[in-house]
Enzyme design. Structure first.
Site, PDB file in Angstrom:
ATOM      1  N   GLY A 233       2.963  -4.736  -1.858  1.00  0.00           N
ATOM      2  CA  GLY A 233       2.377  -3.992  -0.749  1.00  0.00           C
ATOM      3  C   GLY A 233       1.621  -2.784  -1.258  1.00  0.00           C
TER       4      GLY A 233
ATOM      5  N   ARG B 287      -2.231  -0.538   0.578  1.00  0.00           N
ATOM      6  CA  ARG B 287      -2.480   0.565   1.531  1.00  0.00           C
ATOM      7  C   ARG B 287      -1.207   1.396   1.694  1.00  0.00           C
ATOM      8  NH1 ARG B 287      -1.049  -1.574   6.897  1.00  0.00           N
ATOM      9  NH2 ARG B 287      -0.520  -3.781   6.628  1.00  0.00           N
TER      10      ARG B 287
ATOM     11  N   VAL C 249       6.016 -11.655  -0.260  1.00  0.00           N
ATOM     12  CA  VAL C 249       7.191 -11.408  -1.107  1.00  0.00           C
ATOM     13  C   VAL C 249       8.461 -12.074  -0.585  1.00  0.00           C
ATOM     14  CG1 VAL C 249       6.338  -9.238  -2.106  1.00  0.00           C
ATOM     15  CG2 VAL C 249       7.738  -9.187   0.001  1.00  0.00           C
TER      16      VAL C 249
ATOM     17  N   SER D 119      14.415   3.781   3.084  1.00  0.00           N
ATOM     18  CA  SER D 119      13.999   4.575   4.245  1.00  0.00           C
ATOM     19  C   SER D 119      15.173   5.445   4.661  1.00  0.00           C
ATOM     20  CB  SER D 119      13.638   3.630   5.402  1.00  0.00           C
ATOM     21  OG  SER D 119      13.578   4.352   6.622  1.00  0.00           O
TER      22      SER D 119
ATOM     23  N   TYR E 130      15.907  -3.093  11.109  1.00  0.00           N
ATOM     24  CA  TYR E 130      15.264  -2.315  10.043  1.00  0.00           C
ATOM     25  C   TYR E 130      16.314  -1.484   9.306  1.00  0.00           C
ATOM     26  CZ  TYR E 130      11.704   0.700   7.844  1.00  0.00           C
ATOM     27  OH  TYR E 130      10.925   1.384   6.943  1.00  0.00           O
TER      28      TYR E 130
ATOM     29  N   ALA F 127      19.398  -2.218   8.906  1.00  0.00           N
ATOM     30  CA  ALA F 127      20.187  -3.147   8.089  1.00  0.00           C
ATOM     31  C   ALA F 127      19.411  -3.550   6.838  1.00  0.00           C
ATOM     32  CB  ALA F 127      20.550  -4.377   8.911  1.00  0.00           C
TER      33      ALA F 127
HETATM   34  P1  NAP Z   1       1.996  -0.055   5.652  1.00  0.00           P
HETATM   35  O1  NAP Z   1       0.996   1.020   5.663  1.00  0.00           O
HETATM   36  O2  NAP Z   1       2.236  -0.863   6.879  1.00  0.00           O
HETATM   37  O3  NAP Z   1       1.691  -1.028   4.404  1.00  0.00           O
HETATM   38  C1  NAP Z   1       2.510  -2.131   4.182  1.00  0.00           C
HETATM   39  C2  NAP Z   1       2.118  -2.822   2.906  1.00  0.00           C
HETATM   40  O4  NAP Z   1       3.051  -3.900   2.676  1.00  0.00           O
HETATM   41  C3  NAP Z   1       0.747  -3.446   2.943  1.00  0.00           C
HETATM   42  O5  NAP Z   1       0.177  -3.390   1.659  1.00  0.00           O
HETATM   43  C4  NAP Z   1       1.049  -4.903   3.318  1.00  0.00           C
HETATM   44  O6  NAP Z   1       0.054  -5.821   2.855  1.00  0.00           O
HETATM   45  C5  NAP Z   1       2.326  -5.128   2.561  1.00  0.00           C
HETATM   46  N1  NAP Z   1       3.153  -6.218   3.064  1.00  0.00           N
HETATM   47  C6  NAP Z   1       3.740  -6.351   4.285  1.00  0.00           C
HETATM   48  N2  NAP Z   1       4.433  -7.505   4.351  1.00  0.00           N
HETATM   49  C7  NAP Z   1       4.282  -8.105   3.152  1.00  0.00           C
HETATM   50  C8  NAP Z   1       4.757  -9.310   2.598  1.00  0.00           C
HETATM   51  N3  NAP Z   1       5.519 -10.153   3.306  1.00  0.00           N
HETATM   52  N4  NAP Z   1       4.412  -9.622   1.322  1.00  0.00           N
HETATM   53  C9  NAP Z   1       3.629  -8.781   0.588  1.00  0.00           C
HETATM   54  N5  NAP Z   1       3.143  -7.624   1.063  1.00  0.00           N
HETATM   55  C10 NAP Z   1       3.470  -7.293   2.337  1.00  0.00           C
HETATM   56  O7  NAP Z   1       3.443   0.517   5.292  1.00  0.00           O
HETATM   57  P2  NAP Z   1       3.900   1.881   4.582  1.00  0.00           P
HETATM   58  O8  NAP Z   1       4.160   2.874   5.644  1.00  0.00           O
HETATM   59  O9  NAP Z   1       3.017   2.208   3.456  1.00  0.00           O
HETATM   60  O10 NAP Z   1       5.343   1.412   4.054  1.00  0.00           O
HETATM   61  C11 NAP Z   1       5.575   1.020   2.705  1.00  0.00           C
HETATM   62  C12 NAP Z   1       7.092   0.935   2.517  1.00  0.00           C
HETATM   63  O11 NAP Z   1       7.682   2.190   2.841  1.00  0.00           O
HETATM   64  C13 NAP Z   1       7.780  -0.096   3.420  1.00  0.00           C
HETATM   65  O12 NAP Z   1       8.827  -0.726   2.712  1.00  0.00           O
HETATM   66  C14 NAP Z   1       8.355   0.750   4.538  1.00  0.00           C
HETATM   67  O13 NAP Z   1       9.469   0.130   5.165  1.00  0.00           O
HETATM   68  C15 NAP Z   1       8.724   2.000   3.776  1.00  0.00           C
HETATM   69  N6  NAP Z   1       8.848   3.197   4.608  1.00  0.00           N
HETATM   70  C16 NAP Z   1       7.786   3.676   5.323  1.00  0.00           C
HETATM   71  C17 NAP Z   1       7.952   4.824   6.097  1.00  0.00           C
HETATM   72  C18 NAP Z   1       6.853   5.423   6.919  1.00  0.00           C
HETATM   73  O14 NAP Z   1       7.142   6.347   7.709  1.00  0.00           O
HETATM   74  N7  NAP Z   1       5.594   4.980   6.787  1.00  0.00           N
HETATM   75  C19 NAP Z   1       9.196   5.468   6.131  1.00  0.00           C
HETATM   76  C20 NAP Z   1      10.253   4.944   5.377  1.00  0.00           C
HETATM   77  C21 NAP Z   1      10.057   3.817   4.604  1.00  0.00           C
HETATM   78  P3  NAP Z   1      -1.169  -6.308   3.838  1.00  0.00           P
HETATM   79  O15 NAP Z   1      -2.054  -5.131   4.022  1.00  0.00           O
HETATM   80  O16 NAP Z   1      -1.808  -7.410   3.091  1.00  0.00           O
HETATM   81  O17 NAP Z   1      -0.509  -6.726   5.131  1.00  0.00           O
END
Ligand code: NAP
Length: 243
Positions: free
Chosen positions: A14, A17, A66, A144, A157, A159
């Site tokens: 991922g 972005r 993944v 998270s 989420y 879990a």
């Molecule tokens: P995001 O902006 O929605 O980006 C998600 C990324 O994961 C994208 O590159 C997407 O690829 C990829 N992705 C999603 N499903 C996938 C799969 N099945 N196989 C491969 N790639 C996949 O999310 P983010 O906010 O940057 O979050 C990144 C991580 O941080 C996640 O694990 C999220 O749970 C965690 N997190 C985020 C926050 C927050 O507040 N933003 C807080 C705590 C934890 P595509 O673009 O190709 O779909």
């Protein structure tokens, strides 16, 4: 460019972005060759790789869901063929399907566990033989605040991320003698696509703003640099919670 990670090869799931893109940039700035994984956003991944290559970095893109073992195996082979054996794995890919307890379906529960938790297991198992052969490796799992706190997405989420921290400690304990550290970073409320439409949540943050993806990347880089720290979760929440 700081060359501290020159010669190291990193895979960021991922990585196209949001938080993953910030980590990709930080790793590339430190000299690592990077493989940017994505699921659907090929253009965004390509654009980021092009941007990094222009700065003198080595960067490729690699598509894979993944949660699918075959796709993960093919991704790892492709990275090995194009860049070499992986030293650093950032398990960052994740999904957040916001649901209340009355509207959460079995399919949504399964999908969340498959991507957020099983994906970490599949990618970790696939890279471990390369790291064990070198007696060096860094695995960082993006958890998270929802692993320990209420969170804003839903119990599925919570879990999935609590499971990620279990995997982190389980692998850390078993790999510490082989030069491989496994840690987690647990952010809360970071300004990315995942938080679009959730702006009202800022009122919960004592600091008064969402966190930035670059701030998460800094914690990741600190963990990569530290060989004595393993099995830990570094949390960041703008003062919302203290672990
Ligand atoms: P995001 O902006 O929605 O980006 C998600 C990324 O994961 C994208 O590159 C997407 O690829 C990829 N992705 C999603 N499903 C996938 C799969 N099945 N196989 C491969 N790639 C996949 O999310 P983010 O906010 O940057 O979050 C990144 C991580 O941080 C996640 O694990 C999220 O749970 C965690 N997190 C985020 C926050 C927050 O507040 N933003 C807080 C705590 C934890 P595509 O673009 O190709 O779909």
């Amino acid at each position: 460019m700081n060359n501290g990670l020159h010669g190291r090869i990193a895979l960021i799931t991922g990585g196209s972005r949001g938080i993953g893109a910030a980590i990709s940039r930080a790793l590339a700035e430190n000299g690592a060759a990077i493989a940017i994984n994505y699921r659907e956003g090929a253009d965004q991944a390509r654009k980021l790789a092009d941007e990094l290559v222009k700065t003198g970095a080595s960067a490729i893109t690699v598509q894979a869901d993944v949660s699918q073992a075959d796709a993960v195996a093919k991704m790892i082979q492709l990275v090995k063929y194009q860049l070499g054996e992986i030293d650093i794995l950032i398990n960052n890919a994740g999904i957040a399907i916001t649901r209340g307890i009355d509207t959460l379906s079995e399919a949504e529960f399964d999908q969340t566990i498959a991507v957020n938790l099983k994906g970490v297991f599949l990618c970790t198992q696939a890279v471990l033989p390369m790291m064990r052969a070198k007696n060096w490796g860094r695995i960082i799992n993006i958890s998270s605040g929802a692993a320990r706190g209420a969170g804003a997405i839903g119990p599925h989420y919570n879990a999935s991320k609590a499971g990620v921290e279990g995997l982190t400690r389980g692998y850390a304990a078993r790999l510490v003698k082989e030069g491989i550290t496994v840690n987690a970073v647990a952010p809360s409320l970071i300004e990315t696509d995942m938080m679009k439409g959730q702006e009202s949540l800022v009122s919960r943050i004592p600091l008064g703003r969402f966190g930035r993806a670059e701030e998460v990347a800094k914690a990741v880089m600190m963990l990569i640099d530290n060989s004595y720290m393993t099995g830990q979760t570094v949390a960041m929440s703008g003062g919302m919670s203290f672990n």
